[in-house]
Design a protein around this motif. Structure first.
Motif, short mmCIF file in Angstrom:
data_model
loop_
_atom_site.label_atom_id
_atom_site.label_comp_id
_atom_site.label_asym_id
_atom_site.label_seq_id
_atom_site.Cartn_x
_atom_site.Cartn_y
_atom_site.Cartn_z
N LYS A 69 -4.64 4.73 -6.21
CA LYS A 69 -3.49 5.23 -5.33
C LYS A 69 -3.60 6.91 -5.11
O LYS A 69 -4.33 7.63 -6.03
CB LYS A 69 -1.94 5.15 -6.08
N VAL A 70 -3.44 7.50 -3.87
CA VAL A 70 -3.39 8.88 -3.74
C VAL A 70 -1.98 9.35 -3.48
O VAL A 70 -1.18 8.70 -2.77
CB VAL A 70 -4.64 9.02 -2.84
N GLY A 71 -2.17 10.82 -3.38
CA GLY A 71 -1.09 11.45 -3.01
C GLY A 71 0.18 11.49 -4.22
O GLY A 71 -0.02 10.81 -5.33
N SER A 72 1.01 12.39 -4.17
CA SER A 72 2.01 12.55 -5.08
C SER A 72 3.20 11.74 -4.61
O SER A 72 3.22 11.10 -3.70
CB SER A 72 2.33 14.11 -5.25
N ALA A 73 4.48 12.12 -5.51
CA ALA A 73 5.51 11.20 -5.28
C ALA A 73 5.39 9.87 -5.00
O ALA A 73 4.82 8.95 -5.70
CB ALA A 73 6.38 11.85 -4.13
N GLN A 74 5.89 9.15 -3.84
CA GLN A 74 5.73 7.82 -3.60
C GLN A 74 3.85 7.52 -3.66
O GLN A 74 4.15 6.39 -4.23
CB GLN A 74 6.30 7.77 -2.22
N GLY A 75 3.45 8.22 -2.74
CA GLY A 75 1.83 7.79 -3.02
C GLY A 75 1.47 6.50 -1.99
O GLY A 75 2.48 6.14 -1.29
N VAL B 137 0.69 -1.29 0.02
CA VAL B 137 0.01 0.02 0.01
C VAL B 137 0.72 1.38 -0.07
O VAL B 137 0.19 2.46 0.00
CB VAL B 137 -1.12 0.00 1.19
N VAL B 138 2.25 0.97 -0.26
CA VAL B 138 3.23 2.31 -0.20
C VAL B 138 3.94 2.51 -1.22
O VAL B 138 4.54 1.38 -1.63
CB VAL B 138 3.98 2.26 1.12
N GLY B 139 4.08 3.66 -1.81
CA GLY B 139 5.07 4.04 -2.70
C GLY B 139 5.35 3.11 -4.02
O GLY B 139 4.12 2.62 -4.57
N HIS B 140 6.44 2.87 -4.42
CA HIS B 140 6.57 2.15 -6.00
C HIS B 140 6.15 0.58 -5.70
O HIS B 140 5.93 -0.22 -6.59
CB HIS B 140 7.95 2.42 -6.22
#
Length: 420
Positions: free
Chosen positions: A132-138, A76-79
């Motif tokens: 997915k939400v948020g920028s960069a890693q998300g 659930v995190v990042g790449h």
């Protein structure tokens, strides 16, 4: 095939993992409490080779956050968002990282493996990434997982689909087991000959234990006639480069483009995350390296090794190693045994990058050419078999991943008399 559109929350409970309590750390000594990290996931399953563990006292603090057999887990995190893995019986009761969630499937409504296969499919992956939400890693919030919709046929149809896809998975697992066994045989033979110095003498007997003469060297005792050499005396260290990322004509071609992300726990690398065109190859500082070129990662996850299973280019975060006498399998084992020295500094601190000088300073006990040639000839058939098995697994995975949408759409009909 008829199916209903169903939200995950209607057929499963979604629960998060848990980070370690503040001030606590994992240990490498096995206990009854393994801790699943995302780096432990290989081929959508938990790879037990490098697992780390909780002490009993730490486990008591986070004992509610365990996985159970047949849970389906999502990163659930990042790449890593989109990584889906299945919990088999051997991981029942393990703790789960906070970077993943687990789906506890209601088996009266859905076959957990059907959900796993769908989420790993092209359509399933697209749906996950779109939430997915948020920028960069998300990140992938729990509410976006719960509301994710999937096509759900009858339980009977799910079971039939799973029986077909699971058969392919079992064949893939069997191939990986064969690969691991062949690699262990090769490593054992290398250690026997070049670390324990028990290579066959002129009479075919183990050299050292049969009284073979040993002499002192800067690396300790070595067989008489052997010498200490720099790795660079017999190996070419070659570099890579990346074509301009904004130039579309350089990318998405047919040439695999190796980066540290492609260095998994598999011996051979067959497919890569990125690929380039012939023009992209012309416009970067990488050559097209032939099959069996040895790659070593120099940045990020330092010191990971991989053999190219087909010609491929490489970025600047790796080195390509070529033995000057084309003894690539011997070279792989030599470097595999030197990896710890490569990634540790003189003071024991772990390097976060290695450079050309780090490789050039490496020394090893060099035997005579005949012993090396005998080893290469002996293990070459093992590596050829491992290469073929890797290729077969890629084909099986592609077949598995293309079957599910065809089965769901009715393009391929499942026989009514198929036994489950």
């Amino acid at each position: 095939m008829e199916f209903s559109i169903t939200k995950i929350e209607e057929i499963a409970n979604v629960k998060g993992g848990k980070r370690l309590p503040k001030g606590e750390s994992l240990i490498t000594s096995p206990t009854d409490h393994p801790y699943i990290r995302l780096v432990d996931i290989e081929n959508n399953q938990v790879n037990e080779r490098d697992l780390q563990y909780l002490t009993s006292s730490v486990y008591q603090k986070i004992s509610k956050y365990i996985v159970e057999e047949d849970n389906v887990c999502l990163a659930v995190v990042g790449h890593t968002i989109g990584l889906v893995f299945y919990i088999n019986s051997n991981m029942h009761g393990a703790n789960l990282t906070e970077n993943a969630v687990r789906l506890i499937i209601d088996k009266k409504q859905a076959n957990p493996r059907f959900i796993y296969y769908y989420l790993n499919s092209e359509k399933g992956q697209a749906k996950i990434l779109s939430r997915k939400v948020g920028s960069a890693q998300g990140k992938l919030p729990l509410y976006n997982i719960k509301s994710l919709e999937i096509p759900l046929p009858s339980l009977k149809s799910q079971n039939k689909i799973v029986s077909i896809l699971k058969y392919l998975d079992e064949k893939i697992d069997t191939n990986y087991l064969m690969i691991n066994n062949l690699e262990q045989i090769s490593q054992t033979l290398f250690k026997h000959w070049f670390i324990d110095f028990e290579f066959p003498n002129e009479e075919g007997k183990p050299y050292k234990s049969s009284g073979g003469e040993m002499v002192e060297s800067e690396l300790g005792e070595i067989p008489k006639g052997w010498s200490v050499k720099y790795l660079s005396e017999n190996v070419d260290f070659l570099s890579g480069g990346t074509p301009k990322t904004k130039e579309e004509s350089y990318w998405h071609g047919t040439i695999p483009f190796f980066t540290p992300k492609d260095a998994k726990n598999n011996l051979y690398t067959t497919t890569t995350e990125k690929s380039i065109t012939d023009l992209g190859l012309e416009k970067c500082n990488s050559k097209l390296y032939p099959k069996n070129t040895l790659f070593i990662t120099a940045r990020g996850t330092v010191g990971k090794l991989a053999l190219a299973n087909r010609p491929m280019a490489m970025n600047q975060s790796c080195f390509a190693l070529k033995h000057k006498d084309d003894k690539q399998f011997y070279l792989y084992n030599i470097v595999d045994n030197l990896v710890k020295e490569i990634i540790l500094g003189a003071n024991g601190a772990v390097f976060n990058a290695i450079n050309l000088n780090d490789l050039k300073r490496l020394k090893y006990a060099y035997s005579n050419e005949q012993v090396i040639a005998n080893f290469e000839n002996t293990v070459s058939r093992f590596y050829e078999k491992m290469s073929l098995l890797e290729e077969e697994n890629i084909n099986l995975q592609q077949l598995r991943d293309t079957l599910l949408p065809k089965l769901l759409s009715g393009e391929i009909e499942i026989p009514d008399d198929l036994e489950v």
